[in-house]
Write an enzyme that holds these catalytic residues in place. Structure first.
Site, PDB file in Angstrom:
ATOM      1  CG  ASN A   1      19.111 -27.053  19.497  1.00 27.80           C
ATOM      2  OD1 ASN A   1      20.271 -26.729  19.654  1.00 27.80           O
ATOM      3  ND2 ASN A   1      18.546 -27.087  18.297  1.00 27.80           N
TER       4      ASN A   1
ATOM      5  NE  ARG B   1      18.472 -21.535   9.530  1.00 28.14           N
ATOM      6  CZ  ARG B   1      18.274 -22.473   8.630  1.00 28.14           C
ATOM      7  NH1 ARG B   1      17.885 -22.159   7.414  1.00 28.14           N
ATOM      8  NH2 ARG B   1      18.488 -23.742   8.916  1.00 28.14           N
TER       9      ARG B   1
ATOM     10  NE  ARG C   1      21.341 -31.151   7.653  1.00 30.99           N
ATOM     11  CZ  ARG C   1      21.559 -29.862   7.464  1.00 30.99           C
ATOM     12  NH1 ARG C   1      21.557 -29.359   6.245  1.00 30.99           N
ATOM     13  NH2 ARG C   1      21.786 -29.081   8.507  1.00 30.99           N
TER      14      ARG C   1
ATOM     15  CG  HIS D   1      23.602 -35.283  18.115  1.00 35.11           C
ATOM     16  ND1 HIS D   1      23.681 -34.123  17.367  1.00 35.11           N
ATOM     17  CD2 HIS D   1      22.274 -35.578  18.197  1.00 35.11           C
ATOM     18  CE1 HIS D   1      22.452 -33.730  17.029  1.00 35.11           C
ATOM     19  NE2 HIS D   1      21.592 -34.605  17.516  1.00 35.11           N
TER      20      HIS D   1
ATOM     21  CG  ASP E   1      23.224 -27.274  11.350  1.00 35.31           C
ATOM     22  OD1 ASP E   1      22.706 -28.272  11.887  1.00 35.31           O
ATOM     23  OD2 ASP E   1      22.578 -26.440  10.695  1.00 35.31           O
TER      24      ASP E   1
HETATM   25  C1  IPE Z   1      23.621 -29.838  15.087  1.00 35.70           C
HETATM   26  O1  IPE Z   1      23.286 -30.889  14.240  1.00 35.70           O
HETATM   27  C2  IPE Z   1      23.843 -30.270  16.492  1.00 35.70           C
HETATM   28  C3  IPE Z   1      22.929 -29.748  17.539  1.00 35.70           C
HETATM   29  C4  IPE Z   1      21.995 -28.837  17.433  1.00 35.70           C
HETATM   30  C5  IPE Z   1      23.090 -30.324  18.827  1.00 35.70           C
HETATM   31  P1  IPE Z   1      21.772 -31.086  13.847  1.00 35.70           P
HETATM   32  O2  IPE Z   1      21.163 -32.077  14.782  1.00 35.70           O
HETATM   33  O3  IPE Z   1      21.066 -29.776  13.757  1.00 35.70           O
HETATM   34  O4  IPE Z   1      21.894 -31.735  12.398  1.00 35.70           O
HETATM   35  P2  IPE Z   1      20.861 -31.624  11.190  1.00 35.70           P
HETATM   36  O5  IPE Z   1      20.585 -30.177  10.939  1.00 35.70           O
HETATM   37  O6  IPE Z   1      19.627 -32.377  11.601  1.00 35.70           O
HETATM   38  O7  IPE Z   1      21.587 -32.270  10.039  1.00 35.70           O
HETATM   39 MG    MG Z   2      20.591 -28.508  12.201  1.00 35.00          MG
END
Ligand code: IPE
Ligand code: MG
Length: 221
Positions: free
Chosen positions: A50, A172, A6, A19, A2
């Site tokens: 997602n 979580r 951000r 990503h 995660d």
């Molecule tokens: C996690 O990073 C990666 C995936 C779900 C693919 P996020 O995309 O959830 O990153 P934040 O939570 O927005 O920072």
């Molecule tokens: Mg996330």
């Protein structure tokens, strides 16, 4: 894994750049696990929830995943990793299904290490599907115990997870291996996934090694 979004936002970059950065450290983490004698690593790459993200991000994630699997399969095979998919291939684009199936087929005989790729995965949905199959097969109700459920999950034959690491400060489980993680130890770190490297993994394992696991019992001398 995660905090990719951000990580990118703090740098004024598009989320997909986060990503992409988040795929660069997977190899180092996996190699570190192999060296340490870990037998199974599950990476939670895309949950059934997602799909709620903007279409561009979802498609970008699928393209990235295909690219990474295609690029890494030979090397994973060389170091003895068996790739296993946890989740469902339905609804995924053909390029991703093909990349995943090729990786699974190429590495199926490897025994040294299992890499579970949780993609289009949700823990509750996994339990629902297990129950449906158990009922469909006419398994006698009195014969059902916890090990029966285990055998119908995507992780059948694997040990339960000992340690669950969540990055980016969240505390979580987010529908990850809900049945299998009943007695797992949790480790949460504020570090965003793209910044999570070898040293962070070693720190997490060090914390884990000082936990006392009683599985509901009491310590005996
Ligand atoms: C996690 O990073 C990666 C995936 C779900 C693919 P996020 O995309 O959830 O990153 P934040 O939570 O927005 O920072
Ligand atoms: Mg996330």
């Amino acid at each position: 894994m995660d905090g990719n979004g951000r990580w990118a936002e703090e740098r004024g970059l598009p989320r997909l750049a986060g990503h992409r950065a988040g795929t660069d450290n997977i190899r180092a983490i996996l190699e570190c696990c192999v060296e340490l004698g870990v037998e199974v690593l599950t990476i939670y790459a895309f949950s059934t929830e997602n799909w709620r993200r903007p279409r561009d991000e979802v498609e970008g994630l699928f393209a990235l995943m295909t690219e990474v699997i295609e690029r890494e399969t030979e090397e994973l095979h060389r170091i003895g990793v068996r790739v296993h998919h946890v989740g469902w291939l339905d609804d995924l684009p053909a390029h991703l299904v093909q990349a995943m199936e090729t990786a699974i087929r190429t590495t199926s005989e490897n025994r040294r290490f299992t890499l579970n790729v949780a993609f289009n995965y949700g823990g509750r949905a996994e339990v629902v599907r297990a129950i449906r199959r158990i009922v469909r097969e006419g398994v006698a109700p009195e014969s059902i115990d916890e090990s029966t459920i285990d055998r119908y999950l995507a992780t059948a034959g694997q040990p339960d997870p000992d340690l669950i690491i969540r990055t980016a400060g969240e505390m979580r489980l987010s529908n990850f291996l809900v049945w299998q993680s009943a007695y797992a130890e949790y480790f949460s770190t504020p570090t965003y996934w793209p910044d999570f490297g070898r040293a962070n993994l070693l720190a997490a394992i060090d914390v884990y090694s000082h936990r006392t696991r009683k599985f509901g019992g009491v310590l005996t001398a």
